[in-house]
Design a protein around this motif. Structure first.
Motif, PDB file in Angstrom:
ATOM      1  N   TRP A   1       0.820  -1.213   0.000  1.00 19.81           N
ATOM      2  CA  TRP A   1       0.000   0.000   0.000  1.00 19.81           C
ATOM      3  C   TRP A   1       0.847   1.254   0.000  1.00 19.81           C
ATOM      4  CZ3 TRP A   1      -4.833  -1.209  -0.942  1.00 19.81           C
ATOM      5  CH2 TRP A   1      -5.223  -2.537  -0.700  1.00 19.81           C
ATOM      6  N   LEU A   2       0.382   2.268  -0.708  1.00 21.03           N
ATOM      7  CA  LEU A   2       1.000   3.581  -0.670  1.00 21.03           C
ATOM      8  C   LEU A   2       0.613   4.273   0.631  1.00 21.03           C
ATOM      9  CD1 LEU A   2       0.235   4.702  -4.337  1.00 21.03           C
ATOM     10  CD2 LEU A   2       2.349   3.665  -3.460  1.00 21.03           C
ATOM     11  N   ALA A   3       1.465   5.145   1.097  1.00 21.43           N
ATOM     12  CA  ALA A   3       1.212   5.871   2.352  1.00 21.43           C
ATOM     13  C   ALA A   3       0.288   7.050   2.074  1.00 21.43           C
ATOM     14  CB  ALA A   3       2.525   6.340   2.967  1.00 21.43           C
ATOM     15  N   LYS A   4      -0.915   6.718   1.678  1.00 18.42           N
ATOM     16  CA  LYS A   4      -1.926   7.718   1.343  1.00 18.42           C
ATOM     17  C   LYS A   4      -3.187   7.361   2.120  1.00 18.42           C
ATOM     18  CE  LYS A   4      -4.196   9.705  -2.717  1.00 18.42           C
ATOM     19  NZ  LYS A   4      -4.376   9.632  -4.165  1.00 18.42           N
ATOM     20  N   PRO A   5      -3.682   8.271   2.942  1.00 20.88           N
ATOM     21  CA  PRO A   5      -4.801   7.916   3.825  1.00 20.88           C
ATOM     22  C   PRO A   5      -6.131   7.738   3.089  1.00 20.88           C
ATOM     23  CG  PRO A   5      -4.293  10.235   4.037  1.00 20.88           C
ATOM     24  CD  PRO A   5      -3.241   9.655   3.136  1.00 20.88           C
ATOM     25  N   VAL A   6      -7.005   6.993   3.727  1.00 19.75           N
ATOM     26  CA  VAL A   6      -8.397   6.846   3.309  1.00 19.75           C
ATOM     27  C   VAL A   6      -9.229   7.598   4.339  1.00 19.75           C
ATOM     28  CG1 VAL A   6     -10.302   5.209   3.012  1.00 19.75           C
ATOM     29  CG2 VAL A   6      -8.004   4.624   2.183  1.00 19.75           C
ATOM     30  N   SER A   7     -10.072   8.496   3.872  1.00 17.32           N
ATOM     31  CA  SER A   7     -10.841   9.332   4.802  1.00 17.32           C
ATOM     32  C   SER A   7     -12.087   8.602   5.314  1.00 17.32           C
ATOM     33  CB  SER A   7     -11.267  10.627   4.108  1.00 17.32           C
ATOM     34  OG  SER A   7     -12.260  10.354   3.132  1.00 17.32           O
ATOM     35  N   ASP A   8     -12.580   9.074   6.449  1.00 19.42           N
ATOM     36  CA  ASP A   8     -13.848   8.554   6.966  1.00 19.42           C
ATOM     37  C   ASP A   8     -14.962   8.814   5.961  1.00 19.42           C
ATOM     38  OD1 ASP A   8     -12.385   7.887   9.204  1.00 19.42           O
ATOM     39  OD2 ASP A   8     -13.425   9.272  10.551  1.00 19.42           O
ATOM     40  N   ALA A   9     -14.904   9.951   5.272  1.00 18.48           N
ATOM     41  CA  ALA A   9     -15.924  10.261   4.261  1.00 18.48           C
ATOM     42  C   ALA A   9     -15.935   9.207   3.160  1.00 18.48           C
ATOM     43  CB  ALA A   9     -15.691  11.652   3.677  1.00 18.48           C
ATOM     44  N   GLN A  10     -14.765   8.713   2.776  1.00 20.93           N
ATOM     45  CA  GLN A  10     -14.712   7.655   1.759  1.00 20.93           C
ATOM     46  C   GLN A  10     -15.340   6.373   2.285  1.00 20.93           C
ATOM     47  OE1 GLN A  10     -10.407   8.324   1.156  1.00 20.93           O
ATOM     48  NE2 GLN A  10     -10.853   8.078  -1.037  1.00 20.93           N
ATOM     49  N   LEU A  11     -15.139   6.063   3.560  1.00 21.66           N
ATOM     50  CA  LEU A  11     -15.733   4.848   4.128  1.00 21.66           C
ATOM     51  C   LEU A  11     -17.249   4.961   4.173  1.00 21.66           C
ATOM     52  CD1 LEU A  11     -13.142   4.171   6.969  1.00 21.66           C
ATOM     53  CD2 LEU A  11     -13.206   3.220   4.646  1.00 21.66           C
TER      54      LEU A  11
END
Length: 193
Positions: free
Chosen positions: A20-30
């Motif tokens: 995985w790349l060190a790029k966050p996934v936001s709560d909004a995306q979830l």
């Protein structure tokens, strides 16, 4: 009909990622993933899937202690791991979710029907989750290779929910992918009768 780019995103070019790349996934995306996946079909609208999105370092450590050795780094480095659970008391929601008949009575006291319906339909919902994640630009890494009892104790204690499978979500490192594995042809996997 979806265009070829959309079909490629969902199916043809989609891959199972392990790095995985060190790029966050936001709560909004979830939230967006859930808002899409919840519309997928399930038997009697049973929707037995219950999802725990594991993001924090502390919860990742707890989950990593429940997975096989080959999956530890995958869990620790993925921005999010979705634990796709199945609510074994899903039928209690049927008066709300399937109100035009007494579908709850189909399951009360019928453990075999509860188990098969919960497993089959939470598996469907897990697949919808993966398609929804891909549709919003994320990559997926579904996994078995875990101690189900440990996950249930760690994340679903005191509930009727049991783990089905887990799936990492994030931005996969395409440079670290294995070559694509072959698939069976239509003739090998299907028949028209």
């Amino acid at each position: 009909m979806l265009n070829q780019d959309a079909l490629d995103t969902l199916f043809s070019h989609a891959r199972t990622h392990n790095v995985w790349l060190a790029k966050p996934v936001s709560d909004a995306q979830l939230y967006q993933i859930y808002e899409l996946m919840k519309w997928g079909a399930t038997a009697a609208n049973s929707t037995p899937a219950r999802i725990v999105f594991v993001k924090s370092d502390a919860e990742k450590e707890k989950l990593a202690a429940c997975v096989s050795a080959g999956n530890v780094d995958k869990v620790k480095t993925a921005p999010v791991t979705a634990i796709v659970g199945m609510d074994m008391a899903f039928y209690e929601q049927l008066p709300k979710l399937f109100p035009h008949t007494d579908a709850r009575s189909w399951f009360v006291g019928n453990q075999a029907a509860i188990e098969s319906t919960a497993f089959r339909n939470s598996s469907l919902q897990g697949a919808y989750l993966m398609l929804a994640a891909r549709a919003i630009g994320l990559d997926c890494g579904p996994m078995s290779g875990f101690d189900a009892e440990k996950i249930d104790q760690s994340f679903f204690a005191g509930t009727e929910v049991k783990v089905n499978f887990i799936c990492n979500l994030g931005y996969g490192d395409a440079e670290k992918l294995f070559p694509r594995s072959p698939r069976l042809s239509f003739e090998e996997a299907c028949k028209i009768v």
